[in-house]
Design a protein around this motif. Structure first.
Motif, PDB file in Angstrom:
ATOM      1  N   LEU A 196      19.105  46.329  36.030  1.00 45.85           N
ATOM      2  CA  LEU A 196      20.120  46.019  34.941  1.00 45.85           C
ATOM      3  C   LEU A 196      21.457  45.973  35.675  1.00 45.85           C
ATOM      4  O   LEU A 196      22.503  46.100  34.853  1.00 45.85           O
ATOM      5  CB  LEU A 196      20.375  47.148  33.981  1.00 45.85           C
ATOM      6  N   SER A 229      16.704  49.700  37.970  1.00 44.96           N
ATOM      7  CA  SER A 229      16.113  48.967  37.030  1.00 44.96           C
ATOM      8  C   SER A 229      16.089  47.599  36.626  1.00 44.96           C
ATOM      9  O   SER A 229      15.435  47.138  35.880  1.00 44.96           O
ATOM     10  CB  SER A 229      16.087  49.952  35.729  1.00 44.96           C
ATOM     11  N   CYS A 237      14.201  54.228  26.661  1.00 50.70           N
ATOM     12  CA  CYS A 237      14.794  53.257  25.662  1.00 50.70           C
ATOM     13  C   CYS A 237      16.216  53.240  25.264  1.00 50.70           C
ATOM     14  O   CYS A 237      16.739  54.212  25.154  1.00 50.70           O
ATOM     15  CB  CYS A 237      14.037  53.246  24.135  1.00 50.70           C
ATOM     16  N   ILE A 286      16.301  47.631  25.197  1.00 52.23           N
ATOM     17  CA  ILE A 286      15.831  47.671  26.637  1.00 52.23           C
ATOM     18  C   ILE A 286      14.871  48.662  27.036  1.00 52.23           C
ATOM     19  O   ILE A 286      15.276  49.872  26.688  1.00 52.23           O
ATOM     20  CB  ILE A 286      17.141  47.502  27.398  1.00 52.23           C
ATOM     21  N   THR A 287      13.768  48.345  27.271  1.00 46.70           N
ATOM     22  CA  THR A 287      12.918  49.441  27.779  1.00 46.70           C
ATOM     23  C   THR A 287      12.817  49.436  29.226  1.00 46.70           C
ATOM     24  O   THR A 287      12.305  48.438  29.943  1.00 46.70           O
ATOM     25  CB  THR A 287      11.473  49.198  27.077  1.00 46.70           C
ATOM     26  N   ASN A 288      13.011  50.758  29.803  1.00 49.88           N
ATOM     27  CA  ASN A 288      12.850  50.921  31.260  1.00 49.88           C
ATOM     28  C   ASN A 288      11.511  51.477  31.315  1.00 49.88           C
ATOM     29  O   ASN A 288      11.316  52.619  31.263  1.00 49.88           O
ATOM     30  CB  ASN A 288      13.790  51.750  31.651  1.00 49.88           C
ATOM     31  N   THR A 289      10.523  50.691  32.069  1.00 49.94           N
ATOM     32  CA  THR A 289       9.067  51.284  32.346  1.00 49.94           C
ATOM     33  C   THR A 289       9.212  52.318  33.099  1.00 49.94           C
ATOM     34  O   THR A 289       8.166  53.051  33.602  1.00 49.94           O
ATOM     35  CB  THR A 289       8.342  50.181  32.583  1.00 49.94           C
ATOM     36  N   CYS A 318      12.349  46.501  33.706  1.00 45.41           N
ATOM     37  CA  CYS A 318      12.727  46.635  32.102  1.00 45.41           C
ATOM     38  C   CYS A 318      11.897  45.348  31.511  1.00 45.41           C
ATOM     39  O   CYS A 318      11.794  44.407  32.017  1.00 45.41           O
ATOM     40  CB  CYS A 318      14.238  46.633  32.124  1.00 45.41           C
TER      41      CYS A 318
END
Length: 390
Positions: A145, A143, A372, A235-238, A344
């Motif tokens: 990160l 992702s 999220c 942190i939004t992981n799409t 993200c």
């Protein structure tokens, strides 16, 4: 003897893509960790002559007899933990042939390079000793990160803690960090692991994960930064996969077509990264909330401008725009982090923001199918502890 080590993931706060073209960028550790538990036999009677790796999050376990490891890594007994060494292509191929015996599912085939990195780091640092290693992570894989770097850093930290190459206090309770010299050693080993996984990594991810806090990097030079602000990010992981190589190439092609315009875009990003670093390093002039709020507002503006410039580079995505629109309804500022094209998105959560608002934002984003995570940024890097103490 048992040791546990953990290493944080990372986010890019400002400067992604432009850094490839000479601009500065700022990265930070996040309080989401990959953890490693390493247990060595306490006596010869406990030695079953195997090395076992359990990857909890992907549901895979590997086990090798020590004699098999000696066959594929015949020089491992002569390795020196204090001298990080590169794993050559022929050695990688030999290790991969051993992994074929495990019939890794096609959907998880990307795990193979991580297992190769594990075997190289383990045998290079600890030699041919029996052990059981368990890995778990709070970081979503792939992702952006820094999950692979956190994996390599936590492995290196755990292995070095039980080697003869670093000085540790076995009686210390709770999490503790290596001294700077030993941190550097762990970072160098982690970089060797990253090279196995990624080929030509920048070294940024493993450096942030090892040392924590923030770093500024430009033209290959990395500078550690100490934050004087506690910032919290959503942190939004799409969950949208992206081709980093293609995205980087696309920005370069756009620069060729619009040299002056893109040069100006990269120059603007440089100013944003430098100002971001300046704000987060500066001390508060007073103890009241006003000064902190003003700094948060400046950071929000910088994030908004950086996102606009990333859109100019052509690396946004419909999923990213959905996150931006959703958080904007709650007067929150967001920007993509990393390569873009999915991945993200960061949203600054102001210190005075109510928990109810955060819950509403998360609920709405999760309804879109996103994941999220909430994390403070700029925390500690690699840490370890002994005997399962907390």
């Amino acid at each position: 003897m048992e040791v546990r080590a953990r290493a944080p993931g990372k986010i890019i706060l400002a400067g992604e893509h432009a850094v490839v073209h000479g601009s500065a960028a700022v990265a930070a550790s996040i309080a989401l960790y990959t953890s490693v538990s390493l247990r060595l036999p306490s006596s010869p009677q406990d030695n079953d002559d195997t090395v076992t790796l359990n990857l909890l999050d992907v549901g895979l376990e590997f086990s090798w007899p020590i004699e098999r490891i000696k066959e594929i890594l015949p020089d491992s007994a002569n390795s020196i933990a204090s001298l990080p060494a590169t794993c050559g292509e022929e050695t990688i191929k030999r290790i991969l042939t051993v992994l074929e015996e495990f019939n890794i599912p096609e959907a998880k085939i990307g795990i193979a390079s991580g297992v190769v990195a594990f075997l190289w780091l383990y045998t290079s640092i600890l030699g041919n000793k029996a052990a059981k290693v368990i890995v778990s992570s709070e970081l979503p894989l792939g992702s952006g990160l820094g999950s692979s770097a956190a994996f390599c850093v936590s492995l290196s930290g755990a292995f070095l803690a039980l080697s003869d190459s670093v000085k540790v206090d076995f009686d210390h309770e709770g999490w503790v960090s290596f001294g700077e010299k030993d941190q550097q050693l762990a970072n160098k080993w982690a970089f060797e692991g990253e090279k196995i996984i990624h080929g030509k990594p920048s070294g940024i991810d493993n450096t942030v994960s090892t040392f924590g806090n923030l770093i500024k990097f430009k033209s290959g030079a990395i500078t550690c930064i100490k934050s004087n602000m506690t910032l919290k990010m959503l942190i939004t992981n799409t969950k949208v996969g992206r081709n980093t190589k293609a995205l980087v190439a696309g920005v370069s092609e756009r620069k060729k077509r619009h040299v002056d315009a893109m040069t100006s875009v990269f120059a603007a990003v440089e100013f944003i990264s430098n100002e971001f670093a300046s704000i987060i390093q500066s001390t508060l002039v007073s103890d009241d909330d006003d000064d902190f709020i003003k700094k948060e507002e400046r950071i929000q503006e910088l994030m908004e401008m950086n996102q606009g410039l990333l859109q100019c580079m052509g690396v946004s995505h419909v999923s990213i725009e959905t996150v931006l629109q959703t958080t904007r309804k709650y007067q929150l500022t967001s920007k993509l982090t990393g390569a873009g094209g999915g991945g993200c998105v960061l949203t600054l959560l102001p210190a005075l923001l109510s928990a109810k608002v955060i819950d509403k934002v998360i609920e709405e984003l999760e309804q879109c199918g996103f994941q999220c995570l909430i994390a403070e940024i700029g925390g500690n890097g690699l840490e370890f502890r002994f005997d399962g103490r907390s």
